[in-house]
Design an enzyme around this catalytic site. Structure first.
Site, PDB file in Angstrom:
ATOM      1  N   GLY A 227       0.825  -1.210   0.000  1.00 32.05           N
ATOM      2  CA  GLY A 227       0.000   0.000   0.000  1.00 32.05           C
ATOM      3  C   GLY A 227       0.856   1.257   0.000  1.00 32.05           C
TER       4      GLY A 227
ATOM      5  N   GLU B 225      21.444  -4.821 -22.213  1.00 29.36           N
ATOM      6  CA  GLU B 225      21.824  -6.014 -23.011  1.00 29.36           C
ATOM      7  C   GLU B 225      20.771  -6.276 -24.088  1.00 29.36           C
ATOM      8  OE1 GLU B 225      23.982  -9.208 -21.500  1.00 29.36           O
ATOM      9  OE2 GLU B 225      24.839  -8.075 -19.842  1.00 29.36           O
TER      10      GLU B 225
ATOM     11  N   THR C 253      17.072  -4.094 -25.508  1.00 34.76           N
ATOM     12  CA  THR C 253      15.733  -3.890 -24.935  1.00 34.76           C
ATOM     13  C   THR C 253      14.879  -5.134 -25.188  1.00 34.76           C
ATOM     14  OG1 THR C 253      14.820  -3.005 -26.986  1.00 34.76           O
ATOM     15  CG2 THR C 253      15.874  -1.408 -25.486  1.00 34.76           C
TER      16      THR C 253
END
Ligand SMILES: Cc1cc2nc3c(=O)[nH]c(=O)nc-3n(C[C@H](O)[C@H](O)[C@H](O)COP(=O)(O)OP(=O)(O)OC[C@H]3O[C@@H](n4cnc5c(N)ncnc54)[C@H](O)[C@@H]3O)c2cc1C
Length: 368
Positions: free
Chosen positions: A329, A353, A355
């Protein structure tokens, strides 16, 4: 046994500093010292070069367990492998002997310099040049986003040796921090992994002996890609560790936190979230470990599996850490609890390394 040993060490020596390392955006020196003292800083180095000789799965477990408490610190063993694997895969015997021993002894770290300001996903579009001059190569250019830049003694640098040939005109070299003409940019101000320095590396007429070339001229890009086939699995391990750390924290929290007169763990809505988180982590773990076995054996479908493990595990890490914040929360949204750091740290695993879009391109080109 390895997992237990690394977990105990990580909890005792690395976890206590993780929040400060993030808050102060400083290099996790305590982690480096603890990992080095226990021979866990570069476990992948083969025994014949003075290393621990851990296989790909053991390396993954080390990275996973360190990332479970501090993602920034897990980049010490991970990037030491990334930086040095080009030498291990393609370097001459002399290069291996010269550079692996100090790495294994913990006297030097190794970084990997592929990306540039205008060459990220399209790494072959790099501009850094290496020009032959007798028994030397002279390097000029800018490498960007280099993890552990400034901290590492050694750098694998990809540079163009024949501009006509694009990816086949790229060669790999070992550059040393102390080589004249090497300097570093200011540390990037990042969303996460703040303890891991990311800086530009400037190469200004850096003159290095010709025997510092890794493999044959023109093979540097192939070596760089072959390296990533193996090391994307270490990023999957990092993602996995971050996700497990977030789940473990949330699991404890929901038993303590009471609302409506009972622990929130008693609510089925909360239990279902935890079940989904654990299920996704376990799927990511199985994929990552299977990919590590393929890396060790050098299986022909490694390219697909490495990309799949990295892509899947990093997406899981992002989902699981976001859910961990949700389970805490409002408290989860503050720096008083570690899950917001884990959520910020998880994001990078979807980016570097290659996307996750690039991973999907790699998978599509190598469908099983
Ligand atoms: C903290 C950090 C550490 C790093 N460490 C290193 C390191 O040690 N060594 C190193 O060499 N590099 C490192 N990198 C670089 C990293 O690998 C690159 O940032 C990454 O490959 C993406 O390149 P880019 O940032 O130029 O984005 P871009 O390539 O400009 O991509 C921007 C967006 O376009 C999308 N995109 C690009 N091309 C395509 C396509 N063909 N199809 C669909 N989508 C596409 C991307 O997925 C992305 O969403 C690091 C980066 C960071 C942020």
């Amino acid at each position: 046994m390895l997992r237990d040993a690394v977990r105990s060490l990580a909890e005792a020596k690395i976890a206590p500093h993780a929040a400060a390392v993030d808050e102060e955006a400083r290099f996790p020196r305590e982690a480096l010292d603890a990992l080095t003292a226990n021979d866990l800083h570069a476990v992948h180095v083969p025994e014949e070069y003075g290393g621990a000789g851990a296989d790909a799965l053991a390396t993954v477990i080390v990275i996973e367990e360190v990332a479970r408490v501090c993602a920034s610190s897990s980049l010490i063993p991970a990037v030491n492998k990334l930086g040095s694997l080009p030498v291990i895969l393609s370097g001459s015997e002399a290069l291996k002997k010269k550079y692996m021993a100090p790495l294994a002894r913990g006297e030097a770290m190794f970084s990997y310099c592929l990306s540039e300001p205008d060459a990220g996903s399209d790494a072959a579009g790099m501009k850094t040049r290496a020009v032959r001059d007798g028994d030397f190569w002279v390097l000029n250019g800018v490498k960007r986003w280099i993890t552990n830049a400034g901290e590492s003694e050694f750098y694998t640098v990809m540079a163009v040796t024949d501009p006509e040939k694009r990816s086949k005109g790229i060669s790999a070299f070992v550059v040393e921090k102390s080589d004249p003409g090497v300097s570093f940019g200011a540390p990037e101000k990042k969303l996460g992994i703040k303890g891991s320095p990311t800086r530009e590396v400037y190469l200004d007429n850096v003159r290095i002996p010709a025997d510092r070339m890794i493999g044959e001229e023109g093979t540097g890009f192939a070596t760089a890609m072959r390296t990533l086939d193996h090391t994307r699995i270490t990023i999957a391990a990092q993602a996995l560790g971050i996700a497990q750390g977030a789940l473990d924290y949330a699991k404890g929290y929901v038993k303590e936190r009471k609302q409506f007169g009972k622990p929130i763990a008693d609510f089925q809505g909360v239990q279902f979230m935890l079940a989904d988180m654990a299920m996704k982590i376990e799927a990511a773990r199985q994929l990552t470990y299977a990919a590590a076995a393929k890396s060790e054996r050098g299986d022909s479908d490694l390219t697909f599996q490495g990309a799949a493990a990295k892509c899947f595990a990093s997406d899981v890490a992002m989902e699981v850490t976001t859910d961990a914040v949700q389970l805490l929360g409002g408290y989860g949204y503050t720096r008083d609890y570690p899950v917001e750091r884990m959520m910020r740290d998880a994001k990078i695993t979807q980016i570097y390394e290659g996307t996750n879009q690039v991973q999907r391109i790699v998978m599509a080109r190598n469908l099983p």
